[in-house]
Structures are given as C-alpha cells and as structure tokens.
Design a protein around this motif. Structure first.
Motif, mmCIF file in Angstrom:
data_model
loop_
_atom_site.group_PDB
_atom_site.id
_atom_site.type_symbol
_atom_site.label_atom_id
_atom_site.label_comp_id
_atom_site.label_asym_id
_atom_site.label_seq_id
_atom_site.Cartn_x
_atom_site.Cartn_y
_atom_site.Cartn_z
ATOM 1 N N LEU A 114 -10.130 -19.853 -32.558
ATOM 2 C CA LEU A 114 -10.364 -20.818 -33.753
ATOM 3 C C LEU A 114 -10.115 -20.061 -35.048
ATOM 4 O O LEU A 114 -9.435 -20.683 -35.937
ATOM 5 C CB LEU A 114 -11.707 -21.738 -33.661
ATOM 6 C CG LEU A 114 -11.666 -22.717 -32.598
ATOM 7 C CD1 LEU A 114 -13.282 -23.204 -32.451
ATOM 8 C CD2 LEU A 114 -10.748 -23.932 -32.944
ATOM 9 N N ILE A 115 -10.818 -18.900 -35.271
ATOM 10 C CA ILE A 115 -10.874 -18.221 -36.168
ATOM 11 C C ILE A 115 -9.425 -17.623 -36.603
ATOM 12 O O ILE A 115 -8.938 -17.428 -37.867
ATOM 13 C CB ILE A 115 -11.956 -17.119 -36.310
ATOM 14 C CG1 ILE A 115 -13.251 -17.577 -36.207
ATOM 15 C CG2 ILE A 115 -11.816 -16.137 -37.461
ATOM 16 C CD1 ILE A 115 -14.395 -16.745 -35.953
ATOM 17 N N ASP A 116 -8.660 -16.989 -35.603
ATOM 18 C CA ASP A 116 -7.578 -16.581 -35.509
ATOM 19 C C ASP A 116 -6.580 -17.728 -36.179
ATOM 20 O O ASP A 116 -5.664 -17.576 -36.952
ATOM 21 C CB ASP A 116 -6.859 -16.139 -34.302
ATOM 22 C CG ASP A 116 -7.472 -14.953 -33.875
ATOM 23 O OD1 ASP A 116 -7.932 -14.047 -34.748
ATOM 24 O OD2 ASP A 116 -7.476 -14.298 -32.578
ATOM 25 N N TYR A 117 -6.709 -18.920 -35.626
ATOM 26 C CA TYR A 117 -5.945 -20.062 -35.935
ATOM 27 C C TYR A 117 -6.031 -20.294 -37.485
ATOM 28 O O TYR A 117 -5.211 -20.713 -38.149
ATOM 29 C CB TYR A 117 -6.116 -21.204 -34.996
ATOM 30 C CG TYR A 117 -5.331 -22.362 -35.481
ATOM 31 C CD1 TYR A 117 -4.046 -22.455 -35.236
ATOM 32 C CD2 TYR A 117 -5.897 -23.509 -36.104
ATOM 33 C CE1 TYR A 117 -3.236 -23.376 -35.635
ATOM 34 C CE2 TYR A 117 -5.155 -24.441 -36.406
ATOM 35 C CZ TYR A 117 -3.918 -24.620 -36.154
ATOM 36 O OH TYR A 117 -2.901 -25.706 -36.803
ATOM 37 N N GLY A 118 -7.335 -20.136 -37.657
ATOM 38 C CA GLY A 118 -7.837 -20.680 -39.238
ATOM 39 C C GLY A 118 -7.081 -19.723 -40.196
ATOM 40 O O GLY A 118 -6.533 -20.058 -41.138
ATOM 41 N N PHE A 119 -7.165 -18.535 -39.922
ATOM 42 C CA PHE A 119 -6.463 -17.423 -40.831
ATOM 43 C C PHE A 119 -4.945 -17.506 -40.950
ATOM 44 O O PHE A 119 -4.413 -17.453 -41.804
ATOM 45 C CB PHE A 119 -6.826 -16.076 -40.376
ATOM 46 C CG PHE A 119 -8.112 -15.235 -40.744
ATOM 47 C CD1 PHE A 119 -8.453 -15.103 -42.230
ATOM 48 C CD2 PHE A 119 -9.115 -14.978 -39.911
ATOM 49 C CE1 PHE A 119 -9.532 -14.899 -42.394
ATOM 50 C CE2 PHE A 119 -10.444 -14.789 -40.411
ATOM 51 C CZ PHE A 119 -10.582 -14.499 -41.686
#
Length: 304
Positions: A114-119
């Motif tokens: 999720l964090i990767d996608y958010g960035f």
C-alpha cells in the motif's frame, strides 16, 4: 497484440532488456504463439512504458519499479476519487486508514504494498505528510486511549519510520553544502519531527548525519571531534522539561563547534516563551520549510 520487435521500436528499449525484465523480475507476462514467440498486449506495453519512465526519469531500480507496478495493480483504492492530476482529501484518508488497518493487524507485506502504491500515486511530499505522518498520529492516540497495545504502537511506528529512513539513500547530495548533524538530546525519545526535518534537508541536497532519539552528550562530543565539516547542528525536543538541559547542552556544543549554526524545534520549543541560544528556532509547519531554506538556510551554509 505486438511482437517483441514492435515493442522495441515503440519504447526504445532493447529486446535483451525486455527479456531480462520478464525473466528476472516478472515485470510482464506476454502471451506466446505456438512457435514460442512473445506477443504483448496493449496493457503489457503500457506497463513496460511506465517501468521505463520510472527507471530513466525517476532514477529508481527496475526491481523497485516492478514492485511499485505490482502494488498499483493489486491496490483496490478507488482511483475515481484520486489521480495524479488531482488528489482529494478523501483519497489521502482512505489510503491512511488502509495502511493503519494493515499495520494494526501486523500485515507488514500488505502495508508495504500500500505504501509503495501511495508513493507512486501521490508522490513523496503528499504521501509523507498527508498519509504516513497521520498514521503515526493515529497509533499514538490509540495507544493513549488504550485502543492499541504497546506492541502495536511499536510495530506501526517502526514500520513507518523505516520507510522514512529509506529516503536518506535516494536523494542526491550537494557536495558544496556542509554537513548537518541532527539528534534528540538524552531523555528525548520522540524523533519523528526531527526525522522529517532531516529528510527535508536531505531532499534539498544537504548531507545529514542523523543520530536519532535519546543521544548521549558524550557520544555527540566524540563524533564532533572526528568531524570538521559540520555546518549546522539540529536538535528536537518535545518535552518542555528538557529545555534547560538542552540549552546548556547547546552552549557546550557551541564551544566545541563555534562556527556551526544551531537549529532547534519540536513541541517543547513551540510551547516555550524563553528565547533559545540557538541561531534558529523552527516553529513553522512543513509546507513553509522550503521558503525558510531558500531564504535563510542555504545562503547561511554557503556563507553568502
């Protein structure tokens, strides 16, 4: 459907590179003819185009780019409410709650995806300040209210701050700028604000020696004796009771490094009416740090 020769011509990526991305990183999975020749769909081509942009324009590794791509595809965030062209606060909050829920349940892999996608979706500034920092606030509030265990609070804080640490190795360094030392004095265990400010400096090309929370004075003095290019020293304090000690510490550090500029900040200084012996007191929100850096700090470091 497109052959590998057509994809090479469309993207300008050598066929050997396309095969490496497929075989080593499973970037895309083209279909195969009965003779074994690759056939790429339009979606395959767009995925490869995106990977090329990330590696060439953003400077990230292909392995990281593929990870981001897969996170994008596995993410169920409603892209109708958020896009790179215009992001709503609802999208930030939705991402924030998804990451918090995953971490609260100790689902580290899901949270990282999720964090990767958010960035990739929101970019560095928005993801850090609009999504991840609120996650830390949420778990702090939950712990104080008894809605999160110590283990959950430690786990979530560790996972999020680790993602912040990773960016110290991403931003390039301007060798013309002196180094900055950043730490929280002994007794101060809250370092998120200092970490964010250090990352801000790092993003602006400043090499930061980051020592983190609860740093003993003796260790700082020893390190300063080994470093001759420290241009500024940053300290962060959230507990007002530590201010008298911190101010005395700054005086001792000034004797050790008379040429260094001192910068202080944190909730402890925000609540204090006493003037600091430090040259700068940072009590402005993060969205105003850049103006301060451009108008004051960068010129000071370059001795202009």
């Amino acid at each position: 459907m497109y052959t590998i020769k057509q994809v090479v011509e469309m993207l300008g990526v050598p066929s050997v590179t396309l095969r490496a991305w497929e075989n080593r990183y499973q970037a895309v999975t083209p279909e195969r003819t009965e003779s074994g020749y690759r056939l790429y769909t339009r979606d395959n081509v767009e995925d490869l185009r995106w990977l090329k942009e990330q590696t060439e324009q953003q400077g990230i590794s292909i392995s990281h780019a593929v990870r981001l791509l897969k996170a994008r595809k596995n993410q169920h965030l409603d892209e109708g409410s958020a896009s790179k062209g215009g992001t709503s606060q609802d999208a930030f909050e939705k991402m924030n709650h998804q990451i918090y829920s995953a971490l609260y349940e100790f689902q580290g892999e899901r949270a990282n995806a999720l964090i990767d996608y958010g960035f990739s979706l929101f970019g560095y500034e928005a993801m850090v300040h609009q999504v991840l920092v609120p996650v830390l606030v949420m778990v702090g509030d939950a712990w104080e209210k008894g809605n999160a265990t110590v283990a959950q609070e430690h786990y979530i804080t560790h996972m999020v701050t680790n993602r912040f640490y990773q960016f110290f190795h991403v931003f390039p360094v301007d060798e013309h700028l002196p180094k900055v030392l950043a730490f929280c004095p002994a007794g101060e265990h809250h370092q998120v604000g200092l970490l964010l400010f250090s990352l801000f400096l790092r993003k602006n090309g400043v090499e930061v020696i980051y020592l983190g929370a609860n740093t003993p004075e003796e260790g700082v003095m020893t390190m300063l004796g080994q470093q001759s290019s420290i241009g500024a020293i940053c300290l962060s304090v959230t507990n007002p009771e530590l201010l008298p000690y911190t101010e005395e510490l700054i005086r001792r550090l000034q004797q050790k490094c008379p040429e260094a500029a001192f910068i202080v900040g944190g909730k402890g200084y925000d609540a204090s009416t006493t003037e600091s012996v430090a040259r700068y007191v940072i009590n402005e929100p993060p969205d105003r740090w850049q103006n301060w850096f451009d108008d004051v700090f960068a010129k000071m470091l370059r001795n202009e």
